[in-house]
Design an enzyme around this catalytic site. Structure first.
Site, PDB file in Angstrom:
ATOM      1  N   SER C 233       2.886   8.240 -23.331  1.00 30.34           N
ATOM      2  CA  SER C 233       3.288   6.844 -23.379  1.00 30.34           C
ATOM      3  C   SER C 233       2.166   5.834 -23.229  1.00 30.34           C
ATOM      4  O   SER C 233       1.164   6.068 -22.578  1.00 30.34           O
ATOM      5  CB  SER C 233       4.338   6.523 -22.292  1.00 30.34           C
ATOM      6  N   SER C 271       5.761  10.338 -26.778  1.00 31.50           N
ATOM      7  CA  SER C 271       5.183   9.145 -26.172  1.00 31.50           C
ATOM      8  C   SER C 271       6.195   8.006 -26.166  1.00 31.50           C
ATOM      9  O   SER C 271       6.869   7.744 -27.150  1.00 31.50           O
ATOM     10  CB  SER C 271       3.943   8.738 -26.971  1.00 31.50           C
ATOM     11  N   ASP C 273       6.209   4.480 -26.476  1.00 38.71           N
ATOM     12  CA  ASP C 273       5.306   3.399 -26.886  1.00 38.71           C
ATOM     13  C   ASP C 273       6.119   2.118 -26.988  1.00 38.71           C
ATOM     14  O   ASP C 273       6.897   1.929 -27.918  1.00 38.71           O
ATOM     15  CB  ASP C 273       4.666   3.735 -28.240  1.00 38.71           C
TER      16      ASP C 273
END
Lengths: 351, 351, 351, 351
Positions: C233, C271, C273
């Site tokens: 992330s 991730s 994001d």
């Protein structure tokens, strides 16, 4: 109009139409000739040029089985910059080109010294009553409907509504308005629907599931009427004079879903159920002279009355479309009966 | 092709184009006549009829300043049912009608015994090099481009790319492919872009900001070239043979944004930056004989190589569009210079 | 800081941090004790009470593999009403409760005479360097970080950044700012990132893919370092003094994706994001005395410089996180090396 | 249960609850002690461990004035990996931590050798009947509710529903099911609601606006009852045994909006109206041994009966919550009357 059910608690505006929002006009071009039962309806947000004076707007998709044009840019930039055209599914491209040619004629710098234009076109599929493959709608029909746009306008089996079916009955154009309570003057929410959705068994008017009753009457009238699945789409155009920004208008548009649901629809798989809301409180200049602009917006907690008005007016406009319709026979001899051909009035149905 | 920069780490497929995904074909119809520099490009997902054999697909909007048609239904139902048409902004409606007429011709039951069709049309604005108001693109150009669709195809200033500008240089059609690592054979991701975006100062090739260098060379060549803001749009079409469903394809399409960003774009306000991904691994029948269907999908943790491939291939395809372009003079004598007119090859630029 | 690469074309503000947007403060609470390497970082949008004086805000999800709290209501109502807390994944609930207790203490009417509060908490997973299961972060750490919030603040392996990894190296807190061109004074965009993403092979600094070089140096240093997939992330918090509404802030936040992509990320599957943008130009009162409020907003065509600033500052802030980091050994003896432990400075790497 | 109105046309399953979907269990932990009237309800998608055997799921936000946790990742990855916890607004963080600790206890590799966990927590605000600031709900209540999860469960003023208000009356937990027509066995849609929304004047049961009648009876009973605005939230959890993927489940969840609208709600500004749908037809392994998996999904045109079932069951579950409620006096002596305290049964109301 006392013959149709009165929806909800809020008062209607003086006209009881979308044109209770000052400046809004509606016009139709109607094709009714044997197999061809179709047309164009145009909603004009104000009397000026919407390309030069855009209105804040937002659209939401309840069920996306549809081919509307223009929603992506409308939601990115938060403004509507053309009149709203409604028509039959296979003619969306024709309406897009009509809006393009209209914009070119009015703006010599289009796509040269300034941007292009974002045509806004909605559609429903009228292929049961209309020979959709004939592509009868032309660009000229857009011009005709736009030129006719006015605060007084017909509803029912006219314009884009000519060939539409709704709950297995004749559908089309309906309209309604509501005025919010408790404020000096109140805000107005006006709605216009292109109603082409729903299954007869589920039809619910003012909370009463009268679909089965009407289905029995319809069966007694004819054996040849095709059932309608909950498909075919409904377009809900909401106008308001309340000062709302894009995000708030998106919230208002969302409430159309409550109104649609109350008529018995469950947002059928094959239905393009879409709502667009715009505000006439202020316009956004195409060519802004300054870097910033001053905007007046409603505070958020004041939105509830507008939400209630949006839900009520949507339901009322659908009811209006059904009661304003007339029986139409079209493509391949197909007939859709008007609700008022199956029942003298609401009082009789509501017994 | 050794003269253009090689992007990233992954291997390209044998053709280095979107047609490395088996079955995908691309065709162009190009208009080049003085003020008219425009055209149509068609991407065919497979050699059959996509209306009868739809492909899983998803689209994402990075910046929605654009007028594409068909994205709403594609994202609701998760399938693509027509070839993908790319063209100039003001001709979207014409392409929609061309797809409608093509579908009517092929399917007599369209809008009668079966549904209507959802045309998928993308656009960029070529109004600098092309007299956009002339509306030179006709429905026949769609047929021409579709008929020409094949695994071997031209790139650069052809088809929809004819009049496009990119980073103030000549843009247009570019393509690339990547094959994922570590699997028997690997999956292929192929990309085709219609590149019409970006400001020269920010142009970054293989990580190197060579925009200012090219700007200086361009200024030496001419004083009359208009700057390009980061507007004008980029369309990214991603194809893959990996078995992905709609949600996974949406995730793949999202990675186009990384590839675009690496070329120096910041997704300009006036740019319609849109990506569509489809999978050719299996098709969805228009008329399904059964109530359920069996689908094979990649497990989620296997997506990373496809994501990397999507980002790399997008960047590479943009580079390809720039290097494949030729200098074009068009509307009002406007000229966009090809990158290769300003630099002999990448090696020289990358010194 | 001359040792780190300078990203892009725009000028930085005087501090070169998110605190170049006046009123913004950042504070940390850091836990560094053997297996426990974690913490909390708080970003305060202004020095007052954000519950009573909310700031316009919007968040976008680039890849949604994350557990952040508060985004739904933030995007519905368009405002941020608490400080922004960043922490380790498994402690989001603790931070939510800390924000709830803080709000109760400050507002006796909370959930009684007025609404509840919408805690805004972001997270990344520091489970490689930190014993995440120990749940070392307590509510007191939120108070500590909030009390420490100030325009001057540390970056690198501090606060929520203490245990974070980035491109297989030590990551953490980074910050940067950019000032737009051409306006009297210009607008400022400040960014703070919690950087915990990326695979070393793809690491790209100022356009240069120096990942492989650093990978070789890292391998020479140790055989025991676990590779990092493009997961873990990145949180991007963008502040600006430009007068923007929710829709415009959503557009600004979207540009973080370009900056992330330029560092070599392809928004990995694992991730989270996410980018959030807020404006300090004006606040929205919790209890509004009037029905409408007057707002000043930037006209849409003025957004491009802010978009460019957002992309540049995001990339610069990631670079800052890498260069500000120090080598940390934590949970189970795991070590992440600081980039500056593998290279004396950027000039050496960029040779 | 003959005393409550029967909604719609479709048949209910044998239990008439969400547990008609095999494997689904519901459990409560209820706090009722003077000022404290609150609790936790857990919906378990199947009897196994949802972290190891995730279920396909999707969530939609009708109105986002709420603080639910876990929706972002659920919609990115398309799966639910924990039981669903419902509770009072200010205790969301506590439930998140309870789910985290439960997952750590069950999975020693959590956040170490495998991913973290995505807690799924919904909330409504029970601050009228419950002293919300007391934060009476503890992590132990989550364990208690989860341990109690079973196909037979109480509804009404229990668990998370203990302190909830609905249309100015006592609300809480309601449930219903519908079985689709025409298929061997049909598919089941089960719904559980946490009902805490609506204004009394608009309350509509089976299409009949009995809100004003009940308002009059309520006024006769007491002058001290506070009106409820259309706020406070409704959470709709839909389960089905039909084989649906994430996109299709999103479409099913959307239909909850029709059911909510039919009860008189217009999705009030202050209401968090959220629906989550999951399918039990197959599970997705946390650790997949293969690169691909085979999935069975319903073809799209078969969705309509499920949509109708979702709308009907949502409306029926809200009705159930109202009729299952008992009068509760709680915080500061506030009382919400049960509908059944104001009317002996539906027949009397429906006269």
């Amino acid at each position: 109009m006392s013959a149709l059910p009165r929806i909800g608690r809020l008062a209607a505006g003086p006209r009881g139409t979308i044109a209770d929002v000052a400046g809004v006009g509606v016009g139709h071009a109607t094709i009714k000739a044997g197999d061809l039962q179709t047309g164009v309806t145009v909603v004009r947000p104000h009397a000026g040029d919407p390309f030069m004076h855009k209105v804040p707007a937002a659209a939401i998709v309840i069920n996306g089985f549809g081919k509307s044009a223009g929603l992506m840019q409308l939601n990115e930039l938060g403004v509507l910059e053309t009149p709203i055209a409604l028509t039959t599914t296979l003619s969306v491209g024709t309406m897009v080109m009509a809006q393009v040619r209209t914009a070119i004629a009015a703006h010599p710098g289009l796509a040269r010294t300034t941007t292009t234009v974002n045509p806004l076109v909605f559609e429903c599929n009228d292929g049961y009553l209309n020979d959709a493959q004939a592509l009868a709608v032309t660009e000229a029909h857009y011009g005709e409907a736009l030129a006719a746009a006015a605060p007084e306008f017909a509803r029912g089996a006219v314009g884009a509504g000519r060939g539409m079916s709704c709950f297995g009955l004749k559908g089309g154009i309906g309209t309604a308005s509501r005025v919010t309570h408790g404020k000096p003057g109140g805000w107005t929410v006006g709605v216009l629907v292109l109603a082409n959705f729903g299954r007869l068994e589920t039809l619910t008017l003012a909370g009463r599931n009268i679909g089965p009753l009407l289905a029995a009457r319809l069966a007694a009238r004819t054996q040849s009427v095709a059932a309608q699945r909950d498909q075919g789409s409904i377009i809900v155009v909401l106008a308001t004079d309340a000062p709302l920004d894009h995000r708030q208008l998106r919230r208002v548009a969302t409430r159309a879903g409550a109104g649609i649901g109350r008529t018995g629809s469950y947002y059928g798989h094959g239905s393009g159920d879409i709502a667009l809301a715009f505000s006439t409180a202020a316009t956004v200049a195409h060519d802004a002279p300054q870097q910033v602009r001053d905007v007046r917006v409603l505070i958020e907690t004041e939105l509830d009355p507008l939400f209630e008005a949006a839900a009520e007016a949507t339901e009322q406009a659908i009811v209006d479309a059904l009661f304003a319709a007339e029986t139409v026979t079209g493509f391949a001899g197909h007939t859709r009966y008007a609700l008022t051909d199956l029942a003298p009035d609401w009082a009789e149905l509501n017994r």
